[in-house]
Design an enzyme around this catalytic site. Structure first.
Site, PDB file in Angstrom:
ATOM      1  N   SER A 148       0.850   5.328  -7.147  1.00  0.00           N
ATOM      2  CA  SER A 148       0.991   4.915  -8.541  1.00  0.00           C
ATOM      3  C   SER A 148      -0.374   4.504  -9.058  1.00  0.00           C
ATOM      4  O   SER A 148      -1.283   4.162  -8.274  1.00  0.00           O
ATOM      5  CB  SER A 148       1.962   3.736  -8.622  1.00  0.00           C
ATOM      6  OG  SER A 148       1.897   3.087  -9.876  1.00  0.00           O
ATOM      7  N   TYR A 178       5.258  -5.265  -5.640  1.00  0.00           N
ATOM      8  CA  TYR A 178       5.144  -3.807  -5.670  1.00  0.00           C
ATOM      9  C   TYR A 178       3.681  -3.376  -5.735  1.00  0.00           C
ATOM     10  O   TYR A 178       3.250  -2.477  -5.010  1.00  0.00           O
ATOM     11  CB  TYR A 178       5.915  -3.264  -6.879  1.00  0.00           C
ATOM     12  CG  TYR A 178       5.825  -1.776  -7.068  1.00  0.00           C
ATOM     13  CD1 TYR A 178       6.640  -0.918  -6.335  1.00  0.00           C
ATOM     14  CD2 TYR A 178       4.937  -1.220  -7.991  1.00  0.00           C
ATOM     15  CE1 TYR A 178       6.568   0.461  -6.516  1.00  0.00           C
ATOM     16  CE2 TYR A 178       4.852   0.149  -8.170  1.00  0.00           C
ATOM     17  CZ  TYR A 178       5.671   0.980  -7.429  1.00  0.00           C
ATOM     18  OH  TYR A 178       5.588   2.343  -7.601  1.00  0.00           O
ATOM     19  N   LYS A 213       1.526  -1.063  -3.069  1.00  0.00           N
ATOM     20  CA  LYS A 213       0.828   0.178  -3.426  1.00  0.00           C
ATOM     21  C   LYS A 213      -0.660   0.094  -3.081  1.00  0.00           C
ATOM     22  O   LYS A 213      -1.260   1.073  -2.629  1.00  0.00           O
ATOM     23  CB  LYS A 213       1.020   0.490  -4.908  1.00  0.00           C
ATOM     24  CG  LYS A 213       2.436   0.935  -5.264  1.00  0.00           C
ATOM     25  CD  LYS A 213       2.835   2.192  -4.511  1.00  0.00           C
ATOM     26  CE  LYS A 213       4.223   2.666  -4.885  1.00  0.00           C
ATOM     27  NZ  LYS A 213       4.680   3.817  -4.087  1.00  0.00           N
TER      28      LYS A 213
END
Length: 329
Positions: free
Chosen positions: A133, A146, A150
């Site tokens: 991402s 999150y 990542k």
């Protein structure tokens, strides 16, 4: 093998591989979603193998890999996509919740990669695609767990690439950095925000990501793919003016991730969202009307030329300029 195949980008990716006539192993927890995904793979022209698994369980992932090898003979491509998250300020996320997000969204990739390498290295061939991402480079508010996962995947994958290059193996790994996607996660992720969770615009359909992932699986000598002009703009802005970007996100990032309505789902952090409801969420979220079906930047990335690279960078520079104007405003 595709983890997180019961919904969202994983579901769309499984269908994209099936459209080529591939045999696709579907890994996830949600049995309703897995059953529906298997039906779609079959109808698209592929062969499906359903493997229910929690990717946070290293032994279960190893067993899943062996099950696929027993059924299909080998593993050519492994796509790590499964994740979970919590939409909340960091101080409102419990230690257990933060640990669980990390175990699924980061260690799930680590365990999947280890399972893939166990079978790929002896054959001296295979590709591992890490679905990333823009948040692998740029953390945003309300998604600290999150974003941390990542970022960790990014560092882990860079180390692994160095080791694979050093060994001279034919096994490859690459990473696909995605923009905001129209997936069901915003209706099933655990949220403590007053509004209903939503992606930061612009939003893209999961099929855009799936096309990039399938392409990356066959062109893994490139270390990374950026999907969407917003991803390019975010990453360039973060490299050029990170402080400016932080102030912009501090001002806009809370409202941009919420819309009207209450978040009614109990979340899928501890159990699959389709478990108690018997519901298949599918690949798409509730943002079809505003989501883009194509990405010009993604096409340029997949068909990279000097002109294409210049256009992509130019788009990023324009995005940085717009960001600066917004912050000053």
């Amino acid at each position: 093998m595709v983890t997180g195949a019961s919904g969202g980008v994983g579901r769309a990716t499984a269908r994209a591989f099936a459209a080529r006539g591939d045999r696709v192993a579907l890994l996830a927890r949600g049995r309703e979603g897995l059953a529906a995904a298997a039906d779609e793979v079959q109808r698209a022209g592929g062969e499906a193998l359903v493997v229910p698994v929690d990717v946070a369980d290293a032994k279960a992932v190893d067993d899943a890999a062996q099950q696929v090898v027993d059924a299909f003979g080998h593993i050519d491509v492994w796509v790590n996509d499964a994740f979970s998250g919590v939409f909340a300020p960091f101080t409102e996320i419990t230690p257990d919740e933060f640990r669980r997000v990390t175990e699924v969204s980061y260690l799930g990739y680590v365990f999947g990669t280890r399972g893939a390498l166990h079978h790929m290295l002896p054959r001296d061939r295979g590709t591992i695609v890490q679905v990333g991402s823009a948040l692998a480079y740029r953390g945003i508010p309300l998604q600290s767990a999150y974003c941390g996962a990542k970022h960790a995947i990014q560092g882990f994958n860079e180390s692994l690439r160095c080791e694979l290059l050093h060994s001279g193996t034919g096994v490859r790994t690459t990473m696909v950095q995605l923009p905001a996607m129209n997936t069901p996660q915003f209706d099933w992720v655990l949220s403590r925000m007053p509004g209903r969770a939503r992606p930061v615009a612009p939003v893209f359909q999961p099929e855009v990501a799936a096309r990039a992932i399938v392409h990356a699986a066959s062109h893994a000598r490139r270390r990374e793919y950026w999907v969407g002009g917003s991803t390019v703009g975010t990453l360039l802005a973060n490299a050029a003016v990170p402080g400016l970007l932080e102030r912009y996100l501090a001002r806009t990032g809370f409202d941009a991730q919420q819309d009207e309505g209450e978040h009614g789902s109990p979340g899928n952090l501890w159990s699959p969202a389709d478990g108690p409801h018997g519901r298949d969420f599918g690949p798409h979220g509730r943002f079809d009307e505003e989501s883009h079906n194509h990405s010009a930047q993604n096409w340029l990335s997949r068909n990279r030329t000097r002109a294409g690279t210049a256009l992509a960078v130019g788009a990023g520079v324009v995005a940085v300029g717009r960001l600066a104007r917004r912050v000053r405003a």
